[in-house]
Design an enzyme around this catalytic site. Structure first.
Site, short mmCIF file in Angstrom:
data_model
loop_
_atom_site.label_atom_id
_atom_site.label_comp_id
_atom_site.label_asym_id
_atom_site.label_seq_id
_atom_site.Cartn_x
_atom_site.Cartn_y
_atom_site.Cartn_z
N CYS A 79 -10.18 -1.89 2.86
CA CYS A 79 -9.91 -1.12 4.09
C CYS A 79 -11.18 -0.96 4.93
O CYS A 79 -11.61 -1.93 5.56
CB CYS A 79 -9.26 0.21 3.72
SG CYS A 79 -8.34 0.89 5.10
N HIS A 171 -5.48 -0.26 -0.43
CA HIS A 171 -6.35 0.40 -1.42
C HIS A 171 -5.81 0.23 -2.85
O HIS A 171 -5.12 1.13 -3.35
CB HIS A 171 -6.40 1.91 -1.14
CG HIS A 171 -7.07 2.28 0.13
ND1 HIS A 171 -8.39 2.65 0.19
CD2 HIS A 171 -6.60 2.34 1.40
CE1 HIS A 171 -8.71 2.93 1.44
NE2 HIS A 171 -7.63 2.74 2.19
N GLU A 173 -7.29 0.74 -5.48
CA GLU A 173 -7.89 1.78 -6.33
C GLU A 173 -7.08 3.08 -6.29
O GLU A 173 -7.32 3.97 -7.11
CB GLU A 173 -9.35 2.02 -5.93
CG GLU A 173 -9.60 2.82 -4.66
CD GLU A 173 -9.35 2.05 -3.36
OE1 GLU A 173 -8.87 0.91 -3.41
OE2 GLU A 173 -9.65 2.63 -2.30
N1 LIG Z 1 -8.58 3.97 4.65
C1 LIG Z 1 -9.58 3.47 5.33
O1 LIG Z 1 -10.55 2.95 4.78
C2 LIG Z 1 -9.47 3.65 6.81
C3 LIG Z 1 -10.45 2.85 7.61
C4 LIG Z 1 -10.71 3.52 8.95
N2 LIG Z 1 -9.55 3.50 9.78
C5 LIG Z 1 -11.89 2.85 9.62
O2 LIG Z 1 -11.77 2.34 10.68
O3 LIG Z 1 -12.94 2.83 9.07
#
Ligand SMILES: NC(=O)CC[C@H](N)C(=O)O
EC number: 2.6.-.-
Length: 203
Positions: A79, A171, A173
């Site tokens: 992410c 994610h 994890e």
């Molecule tokens: N769950 C996440 O890691 C979100 C990422 C977040 N939207 C960002 O731009 O960093």
């Protein structure tokens, strides 16, 4: 080189450390240059990419990541971590580490309230369906040369890799499933036994 690092500046660090521990892998929290000693791979967790990026620069760790990457360090960004690793962030003038040739669109599903979990079969990762949790997730919208999709969903790619780097917009994890952690450890050259989750729950 049997250890895996988890970048410990902001975000979901403990969950990655716990998943590695359940696989029997020595996990190291990475806060400073000396922590990189002897790690085969580095996980950059989810969180807030702009915040992690600022801290990376503040602590001088961008340079350390580049040095170890040049020496073969494997990377996995989940992410926010994927955003940090992308060569191009749609609508933003600059990228961060820019170590994998992908375009990525931040917050592509809406706000925190639009988070969701689905199950998908990803044959390269595991023979069973894997639960995937999306939280303010980005979408990968272009793959460059040498980057292959592991999971394509409609108009975007949710997981991809090149020789050295894995990116997931979700994610792993945050679910009990260990398949992505096992896959990353194997990509790092670690000898992970193919134990099932049930086996490990009883250890
Ligand atoms: N769950 C996440 O890691 C979100 C990422 C977040 N939207 C960002 O731009 O960093």
């Amino acid at each position: 080189m049997t250890r895996i690092g988890v970048l410990d500046l902001q975000g979901g660090v403990a969950e990655h450390v716990e998943h590695l521990r359940r696989l029997g892998v020595c996990a190291v929290r990475i806060k400073k240059e000396a922590d990189f000693e002897g790690i085969a791979g580095l996980i950059i967790p989810g969180g807030e990419s702009s915040c992690i990026s600022r801290l990376l620069r503040l602590y001088g760790l961008e340079r350390v990541i580049y040095t170890h990457y040049a020496a073969g360090l494997k990377l996995w960004g989940s992410c926010a971590g994927a955003i940090l690793l992308a060569k191009n962030i749609i609508g933003e003038e600059t990228s961060h580490l820019a170590l994998i040739d992908i375009d990525i669109q931040r917050n592509a599903f809406g706000s925190q309230l639009d988070s969701f979990t689905i199950e998908e079969k990803i044959p390269d990762i595991d023979e069973n369906p894997i639960p995937l949790t999306f939280i303010r997730a980005p979408k990968i919208t272009r793959l460059g040369d040498g980057v292959r999709a592991l999971l394509t969903m409609g108009d975007y790619v949710a997981a991809a890799e090149d020789m050295q780097t894995l990116v997931t917009v979700f994610h792993p994890e945050l679910t009990p499933n260990l398949a992505f952690h096992r896959y990353f450890c194997q990509k790092c050259g670690l000898d992970i036994e193919n134990k099932t989750e049930q086996d490990m729950a009883f250890e």
